[in-house]
Design a protein around this motif. Sequence first.
Motif, short mmCIF file in Angstrom:
data_model
loop_
_atom_site.label_atom_id
_atom_site.label_comp_id
_atom_site.label_asym_id
_atom_site.label_seq_id
_atom_site.Cartn_x
_atom_site.Cartn_y
_atom_site.Cartn_z
N MET A 1 -3.49 -1.12 -6.46
CA MET A 1 -3.01 0.19 -6.06
C MET A 1 -1.92 -0.05 -5.00
SD MET A 1 -5.17 3.40 -4.44
CE MET A 1 -6.40 3.45 -5.68
N GLU A 2 -0.77 0.53 -5.25
CA GLU A 2 0.29 0.31 -4.26
C GLU A 2 0.16 1.27 -3.09
OE1 GLU A 2 4.14 2.09 -5.89
OE2 GLU A 2 3.47 0.89 -7.59
N LEU A 3 0.93 1.04 -2.08
CA LEU A 3 0.80 1.78 -0.83
C LEU A 3 1.03 3.28 -1.01
CD1 LEU A 3 0.17 1.50 2.12
CD2 LEU A 3 2.59 1.12 2.57
N SER A 4 2.04 3.67 -1.76
CA SER A 4 2.32 5.10 -1.92
C SER A 4 1.18 5.80 -2.67
CB SER A 4 3.65 5.35 -2.61
OG SER A 4 3.60 4.86 -3.95
N GLU A 5 0.60 5.10 -3.64
CA GLU A 5 -0.55 5.64 -4.36
C GLU A 5 -1.73 5.82 -3.42
OE1 GLU A 5 -2.68 4.37 -8.35
OE2 GLU A 5 -0.70 3.43 -8.19
N PHE A 6 -1.95 4.82 -2.59
CA PHE A 6 -3.02 4.88 -1.60
C PHE A 6 -2.78 6.04 -0.64
CE2 PHE A 6 -4.73 3.65 2.57
CZ PHE A 6 -6.07 3.54 2.23
N GLU A 7 -1.56 6.21 -0.19
CA GLU A 7 -1.22 7.29 0.74
C GLU A 7 -1.45 8.66 0.09
OE1 GLU A 7 2.80 6.29 1.79
OE2 GLU A 7 2.17 5.08 3.50
N GLN A 8 -1.11 8.76 -1.20
CA GLN A 8 -1.33 10.03 -1.91
C GLN A 8 -2.82 10.36 -1.99
OE1 GLN A 8 0.62 9.42 -5.69
NE2 GLN A 8 2.49 10.50 -5.04
N LYS A 9 -3.61 9.36 -2.35
CA LYS A 9 -5.05 9.56 -2.43
C LYS A 9 -5.62 9.93 -1.06
CE LYS A 9 -5.94 8.34 -6.73
NZ LYS A 9 -6.51 9.24 -7.70
N PHE A 10 -5.14 9.24 -0.04
CA PHE A 10 -5.61 9.53 1.31
C PHE A 10 -5.25 10.96 1.72
CE2 PHE A 10 -5.31 9.31 5.97
CZ PHE A 10 -6.59 8.86 6.24
N GLU A 11 -4.03 11.37 1.39
CA GLU A 11 -3.59 12.73 1.70
C GLU A 11 -4.42 13.77 0.93
OE1 GLU A 11 0.40 15.29 1.03
OE2 GLU A 11 0.70 13.32 2.00
N GLN A 12 -4.74 13.47 -0.32
CA GLN A 12 -5.59 14.38 -1.10
C GLN A 12 -6.97 14.53 -0.46
OE1 GLN A 12 -5.61 12.63 -4.99
NE2 GLN A 12 -3.69 13.61 -5.62
N LEU A 13 -7.52 13.40 -0.02
CA LEU A 13 -8.83 13.44 0.64
C LEU A 13 -8.77 14.23 1.94
CD1 LEU A 13 -10.10 9.79 0.06
CD2 LEU A 13 -11.00 11.89 -0.95
N GLU A 14 -7.71 14.05 2.71
CA GLU A 14 -7.55 14.81 3.94
C GLU A 14 -7.46 16.31 3.66
OE1 GLU A 14 -4.09 12.92 5.72
OE2 GLU A 14 -5.36 12.13 7.31
N THR A 15 -6.73 16.66 2.60
CA THR A 15 -6.58 18.07 2.23
C THR A 15 -7.93 18.65 1.81
OG1 THR A 15 -4.32 17.65 1.49
CG2 THR A 15 -5.37 19.67 0.71
N LYS A 16 -8.67 17.93 0.99
CA LYS A 16 -9.99 18.39 0.56
C LYS A 16 -10.91 18.57 1.76
CE LYS A 16 -10.22 16.58 -4.14
NZ LYS A 16 -10.94 15.67 -5.05
N LEU A 17 -10.87 17.61 2.66
CA LEU A 17 -11.71 17.68 3.86
C LEU A 17 -11.36 18.90 4.70
CD1 LEU A 17 -13.86 16.42 5.68
CD2 LEU A 17 -12.05 15.07 6.73
N ALA A 18 -10.08 19.19 4.85
CA ALA A 18 -9.67 20.35 5.63
C ALA A 18 -10.19 21.64 5.00
CB ALA A 18 -8.15 20.38 5.75
#
Length: 72
Positions: A1-18
């Motif tokens: 998994m490249e960095l931008s993909e990881f960042e996207q997944k992380f951002e999705q998780l942050e959004t869901k958490l919010a």
Amino acid sequence: MELSEFEQKFEQLETKLAYQEATIEELNQEVRKQQIETDRLKEQLKLIAERLKTHQTSIIAPLSEETPPPHY
């Protein structure tokens, strides 16, 4: 998994958490409102029960006041 993909997944998780945190807070506030309403209704019911006890000793008439059944 490249960095931008990881960042996207992380951002999705942050959004869901919010969204989950917001939903939990809304539910919490609703539960608080309902608890306040329940407490208020319990107090009203208690007052009504006390009034009934003081104003009405019994809804059943004593035997001396009862009329005999029609077959007597």
